[in-house]
Design a protein around this motif. Sequence first.
Motif, PDB file in Angstrom:
ATOM      1  N   GLN A 120      37.966  51.647  36.510  1.00 26.36           N
ATOM      2  CA  GLN A 120      38.517  50.418  37.087  1.00 26.36           C
ATOM      3  C   GLN A 120      39.996  50.298  36.717  1.00 26.36           C
ATOM      4  O   GLN A 120      40.823  49.938  37.546  1.00 26.36           O
ATOM      5  CB  GLN A 120      37.733  49.214  36.538  1.00 26.36           C
ATOM      6  CG  GLN A 120      38.072  47.904  37.220  1.00 26.36           C
ATOM      7  CD  GLN A 120      37.445  46.715  36.503  1.00 26.36           C
ATOM      8  OE1 GLN A 120      37.151  46.761  35.313  1.00 26.36           O
ATOM      9  NE2 GLN A 120      37.228  45.645  37.223  1.00 26.36           N
ATOM     10  N   PRO A 125      45.116  47.654  40.015  1.00 28.07           N
ATOM     11  CA  PRO A 125      46.504  47.371  40.421  1.00 28.07           C
ATOM     12  C   PRO A 125      47.556  47.904  39.454  1.00 28.07           C
ATOM     13  O   PRO A 125      48.671  48.215  39.874  1.00 28.07           O
ATOM     14  CB  PRO A 125      46.553  45.846  40.497  1.00 28.07           C
ATOM     15  CG  PRO A 125      45.377  45.368  39.732  1.00 28.07           C
ATOM     16  CD  PRO A 125      44.336  46.427  39.829  1.00 28.07           C
ATOM     17  N   ILE A 126      47.220  47.967  38.152  1.00 24.03           N
ATOM     18  CA  ILE A 126      48.218  48.553  37.243  1.00 24.03           C
ATOM     19  C   ILE A 126      47.674  49.844  36.637  1.00 24.03           C
ATOM     20  O   ILE A 126      48.043  50.238  35.546  1.00 24.03           O
ATOM     21  CB  ILE A 126      48.645  47.555  36.136  1.00 24.03           C
ATOM     22  CG1 ILE A 126      47.434  47.034  35.366  1.00 24.03           C
ATOM     23  CG2 ILE A 126      49.466  46.421  36.689  1.00 24.03           C
ATOM     24  CD1 ILE A 126      47.823  46.209  34.138  1.00 24.03           C
ATOM     25  N   MET A 145      41.429  49.836  45.570  1.00 22.27           N
ATOM     26  CA  MET A 145      41.310  48.663  44.701  1.00 22.27           C
ATOM     27  C   MET A 145      40.180  47.777  45.200  1.00 22.27           C
ATOM     28  O   MET A 145      40.288  47.120  46.232  1.00 22.27           O
ATOM     29  CB  MET A 145      42.612  47.852  44.720  1.00 22.27           C
ATOM     30  CG  MET A 145      43.716  48.455  43.881  1.00 22.27           C
ATOM     31  SD  MET A 145      45.007  47.233  43.532  1.00 22.27           S
ATOM     32  CE  MET A 145      45.752  47.012  45.106  1.00 22.27           C
ATOM     33  N   TYR A 146      39.077  47.769  44.478  1.00 25.36           N
ATOM     34  CA  TYR A 146      37.954  46.874  44.774  1.00 25.36           C
ATOM     35  C   TYR A 146      37.456  47.016  46.216  1.00 25.36           C
ATOM     36  O   TYR A 146      37.441  46.064  46.988  1.00 25.36           O
ATOM     37  CB  TYR A 146      38.346  45.425  44.470  1.00 25.36           C
ATOM     38  CG  TYR A 146      38.893  45.286  43.077  1.00 25.36           C
ATOM     39  CD1 TYR A 146      38.054  45.413  41.987  1.00 25.36           C
ATOM     40  CD2 TYR A 146      40.256  45.089  42.848  1.00 25.36           C
ATOM     41  CE1 TYR A 146      38.556  45.332  40.696  1.00 25.36           C
ATOM     42  CE2 TYR A 146      40.760  45.005  41.559  1.00 25.36           C
ATOM     43  CZ  TYR A 146      39.903  45.127  40.489  1.00 25.36           C
ATOM     44  OH  TYR A 146      40.394  45.050  39.220  1.00 25.36           O
ATOM     45  N   PHE A 225      31.826  46.508  39.362  1.00 28.64           N
ATOM     46  CA  PHE A 225      33.173  46.541  38.796  1.00 28.64           C
ATOM     47  C   PHE A 225      34.218  47.090  39.764  1.00 28.64           C
ATOM     48  O   PHE A 225      35.404  46.814  39.603  1.00 28.64           O
ATOM     49  CB  PHE A 225      33.182  47.383  37.509  1.00 28.64           C
ATOM     50  CG  PHE A 225      32.590  46.655  36.334  1.00 28.64           C
ATOM     51  CD1 PHE A 225      33.350  45.777  35.581  1.00 28.64           C
ATOM     52  CD2 PHE A 225      31.265  46.827  36.001  1.00 28.64           C
ATOM     53  CE1 PHE A 225      32.808  45.088  34.507  1.00 28.64           C
ATOM     54  CE2 PHE A 225      30.698  46.141  34.922  1.00 28.64           C
ATOM     55  CZ  PHE A 225      31.480  45.270  34.173  1.00 28.64           C
TER      56      PHE A 225
ATOM     57  N   LEU B 250      40.888  39.529  46.818  1.00 28.56           N
ATOM     58  CA  LEU B 250      41.039  40.935  46.431  1.00 28.56           C
ATOM     59  C   LEU B 250      39.761  41.387  45.735  1.00 28.56           C
ATOM     60  O   LEU B 250      39.247  42.475  45.966  1.00 28.56           O
ATOM     61  CB  LEU B 250      42.240  41.117  45.496  1.00 28.56           C
ATOM     62  CG  LEU B 250      42.478  42.537  44.996  1.00 28.56           C
ATOM     63  CD1 LEU B 250      42.707  43.501  46.144  1.00 28.56           C
ATOM     64  CD2 LEU B 250      43.655  42.588  44.030  1.00 28.56           C
ATOM     65  N   THR B 251      39.251  40.546  44.865  1.00 29.97           N
ATOM     66  CA  THR B 251      37.991  40.857  44.192  1.00 29.97           C
ATOM     67  C   THR B 251      37.398  39.597  43.574  1.00 29.97           C
ATOM     68  O   THR B 251      38.027  38.537  43.590  1.00 29.97           O
ATOM     69  CB  THR B 251      38.189  41.922  43.083  1.00 29.97           C
ATOM     70  OG1 THR B 251      36.925  42.332  42.580  1.00 29.97           O
ATOM     71  CG2 THR B 251      39.012  41.385  41.922  1.00 29.97           C
ATOM     72  N   ARG B 252      36.174  39.748  43.072  1.00 34.55           N
ATOM     73  CA  ARG B 252      35.587  38.712  42.209  1.00 34.55           C
ATOM     74  C   ARG B 252      35.568  39.316  40.818  1.00 34.55           C
ATOM     75  O   ARG B 252      34.787  40.224  40.551  1.00 34.55           O
ATOM     76  CB  ARG B 252      34.167  38.360  42.661  1.00 34.55           C
ATOM     77  CG  ARG B 252      34.127  37.700  44.009  1.00 34.55           C
ATOM     78  CD  ARG B 252      32.730  37.192  44.330  1.00 34.55           C
ATOM     79  NE  ARG B 252      32.626  36.865  45.734  1.00 34.55           N
ATOM     80  CZ  ARG B 252      33.066  35.742  46.273  1.00 34.55           C
ATOM     81  NH1 ARG B 252      33.628  34.828  45.530  1.00 34.55           N
ATOM     82  NH2 ARG B 252      32.949  35.527  47.565  1.00 34.55           N
ATOM     83  N   GLN B 254      35.082  40.282  36.953  1.00 34.86           N
ATOM     84  CA  GLN B 254      33.919  40.230  36.075  1.00 34.86           C
ATOM     85  C   GLN B 254      34.288  39.785  34.668  1.00 34.86           C
ATOM     86  O   GLN B 254      33.441  39.327  33.920  1.00 34.86           O
ATOM     87  CB  GLN B 254      33.272  41.625  35.977  1.00 34.86           C
ATOM     88  CG  GLN B 254      32.809  42.191  37.285  1.00 34.86           C
ATOM     89  CD  GLN B 254      31.507  41.577  37.757  1.00 34.86           C
ATOM     90  OE1 GLN B 254      30.748  41.035  36.968  1.00 34.86           O
ATOM     91  NE2 GLN B 254      31.252  41.646  39.041  1.00 34.86           N
ATOM     92  N   GLN B 261      45.010  41.466  34.267  1.00 35.67           N
ATOM     93  CA  GLN B 261      45.725  42.581  34.901  1.00 35.67           C
ATOM     94  C   GLN B 261      46.123  42.238  36.333  1.00 35.67           C
ATOM     95  O   GLN B 261      47.220  42.552  36.779  1.00 35.67           O
ATOM     96  CB  GLN B 261      44.864  43.838  34.901  1.00 35.67           C
ATOM     97  CG  GLN B 261      44.715  44.461  33.528  1.00 35.67           C
ATOM     98  CD  GLN B 261      43.860  45.717  33.554  1.00 35.67           C
ATOM     99  OE1 GLN B 261      43.299  46.059  34.586  1.00 35.67           O
ATOM    100  NE2 GLN B 261      43.763  46.383  32.426  1.00 35.67           N
ATOM    101  N   LEU B 262      45.190  41.582  37.037  1.00 35.30           N
ATOM    102  CA  LEU B 262      45.459  41.238  38.438  1.00 35.30           C
ATOM    103  C   LEU B 262      46.627  40.269  38.546  1.00 35.30           C
ATOM    104  O   LEU B 262      47.493  40.415  39.416  1.00 35.30           O
ATOM    105  CB  LEU B 262      44.208  40.625  39.074  1.00 35.30           C
ATOM    106  CG  LEU B 262      43.014  41.548  39.282  1.00 35.30           C
ATOM    107  CD1 LEU B 262      41.793  40.768  39.744  1.00 35.30           C
ATOM    108  CD2 LEU B 262      43.350  42.627  40.296  1.00 35.30           C
ATOM    109  N   SER B 265      50.036  41.953  37.192  1.00 36.27           N
ATOM    110  CA  SER B 265      50.612  42.965  38.072  1.00 36.27           C
ATOM    111  C   SER B 265      51.149  42.363  39.366  1.00 36.27           C
ATOM    112  O   SER B 265      51.806  43.045  40.144  1.00 36.27           O
ATOM    113  CB  SER B 265      49.553  44.008  38.426  1.00 36.27           C
ATOM    114  OG  SER B 265      48.522  43.385  39.171  1.00 36.27           O
ATOM    115  N   ALA B 267      49.218  41.465  41.717  1.00 37.25           N
ATOM    116  CA  ALA B 267      48.286  41.800  42.797  1.00 37.25           C
ATOM    117  C   ALA B 267      47.679  40.534  43.390  1.00 37.25           C
ATOM    118  O   ALA B 267      47.357  40.491  44.579  1.00 37.25           O
ATOM    119  CB  ALA B 267      47.185  42.719  42.269  1.00 37.25           C
TER     120      ALA B 267
END
Lengths: 286, 399
Positions: A120, A125-126, A145-146, A225, B250-252, B254, B261-262, B265, B267
Amino acid sequence: MKARLAPALFLGLPTAFLVALFVLPLLSMLVLSVWRTESYHIIREFNLGNYHVLATEGAYMTFLVRSLVMASVVSLICTALAWPIAYAIILYGGRYRLLLTLGFAVPFLTGEVLRIIALQGLLGPIGLLNGVLMALGAAPLRVIMYTNVASAIGLVYLYLPIVVTVIYLSLLNFDQRLIDAAKIFGASPARAFIEVTWPLNLFGTLIGFALCFIPCLSATLAPRFLGGPNGTLYGMAMAQQFGESGTWALGAAMGVVLFAVSVLLVVIVARLVDLRRTGFTGFGRG
Amino acid sequence: MTHSKCSPFDTAVPSATSINRRTVLKTLAAGAATAIAAPYIRPASAAPAQLRALMWEVYAVPEIVGAFEEKHKIKFSPTFFDGNSEAYNKLRVGGTKDFDLVQADGFWPGLYFREKLIRAIDYGKIPNTANVYPVFKPERYKLLTDEANGQHFGVTWCWGSYGTTYNTAGMPKEKVQSIEALFDPAFSGRLATSARFEENIALAGILVATRMGTKDKPRPDGKSFNPYVLTDEELAEVEKLLIQQKPLLLTRYQDNTTLQQLLESGAIVAAPEFAQVYRVLTQKKEKGEIDLDFAHQLVPKEGGLGWVDTWLVTSGVTDPAMLDICHDFMNTFLAPENIKKISLVAGSSATIDLRAISTPEEQKLFLMDRTEELASMYMFDQPSSPEKWERVWSRMQAA
């Protein structure tokens, strides 16, 4: 006496093990699947409501179809990658064959969760890939990404070592002199592979495929994930029933359906393939 | 000289009657049974050897736990869970015998108490409960007191909301004041939400009830609006809303690390969370480790979700000595110097008034002057029908 004891012991222990840890839990799942839950309580009343929900609510069928497609694609990719790797180890590995094969087992020394979370980070993203792209001034690759692509990458990463090992073992036990014989009789290397090597290692290939396909069908961690909002697979949805939503009976019914689908697929493959012509030696010489 | 019943020679002479196969088997069986049972058998007067807790991982601060272990010569054995329903499931399937302490938030302690999964506790033996802010005192925070007999069954130690952390350069402040921001196509692909199905549905439920005008109207159950008790019509709208939201996400996430990070960054520009990531990012900004500026909207204008984490003692604790240890553990946990450490590690706001030992920056970051806002939030609760909510969530996931 000894002659009677040995088979009883050698067959009895695995049988007891399988009954205790496989058959009984499966039966308990079957029983739970015909009960129902209501606000985190199990109501012990026989009903087929959970199966009715699975049959009529399109969502669960969608999860199953997604999982079947994902498992098929991942298993095909793993098999396609594993063959040249295993073959190269056999042909060029020399005295490092065992070491190279064991190298593939190194990821197993860490937990599956750890490997997925590391991935992951790599795909995120990074992560390394997008980090390099962004450092070069390019846009990050959103496709990894996801997304379902990210899930597929994760599953290939998880199960490729198993498929390589199985195909390697199959090739290891394959009598290489048969290729020489084919060549002596004028077969090109490609034809020798297609008519000798491939068919006589098909059983090992099928085992490798199955050992990838079946766990992919019930994969939970990779889609959770890596999969993103559109990446829910059957195994993940099933785990959800036993976790936060507390709808255990529905989860049990999903488990029974998954087991039935897996068995059905194995039966279909077994009927389509003539095991006697695939390098399988388990039938004896008769 | 008289003969004793057993001469010294008797033991040396093998006897077919004194030791036979059955005796040996019986002795072996008794020995094995004793060996297996030994860890579970202790004299009634013996001090407890282990304190078993079912809890969120982030709050198990080794320094505090280690000091407690040393003080009581006891082993602290935590088992971690992700959400209330998971802990509830564990307790219901015999967990009251496996755990002495359990953590929960919102309405869950009340449910546990009604179902006899936890027991009453004595605030008199937890003197640090006197230091909680007024809003968390039993007179105002009623979720830890049995309505029928006035017994208390939990202590609070930290609180928060499910507010929105946002990148101030990426999302205007006026937008984020409404839950609508999390469903705004203008931020497509730059939003994330948590993977918790209850809070996703409940938060969308507040927005749906606001849009439908049903939030302030009489409810079918005769009570005031609770986003965890939605009508079928509201749930149907929630499902549509969550499906519309999917392409925007973009995501869910966890875990908090992923969310961090999201956001870090760039994102994503906004996500609902418990303000823990917001605090980490703010501290990084202060240290000059990141350039982006983040803010946190505690309660949206339509209303928000809130939670108060509590310690509870399971009904399996019947031994007075163990109950005393449980009381002392909670008291130790609530000691200002300890709860401050826990707050800093977990990024959570404490229910204990720590202003006297905190810097102005810490007071602002940990919302120490904003505890009264809790009164305006809807507390985390059990969905009125987990089965219906599960269908909504599954249909959304499959769409």
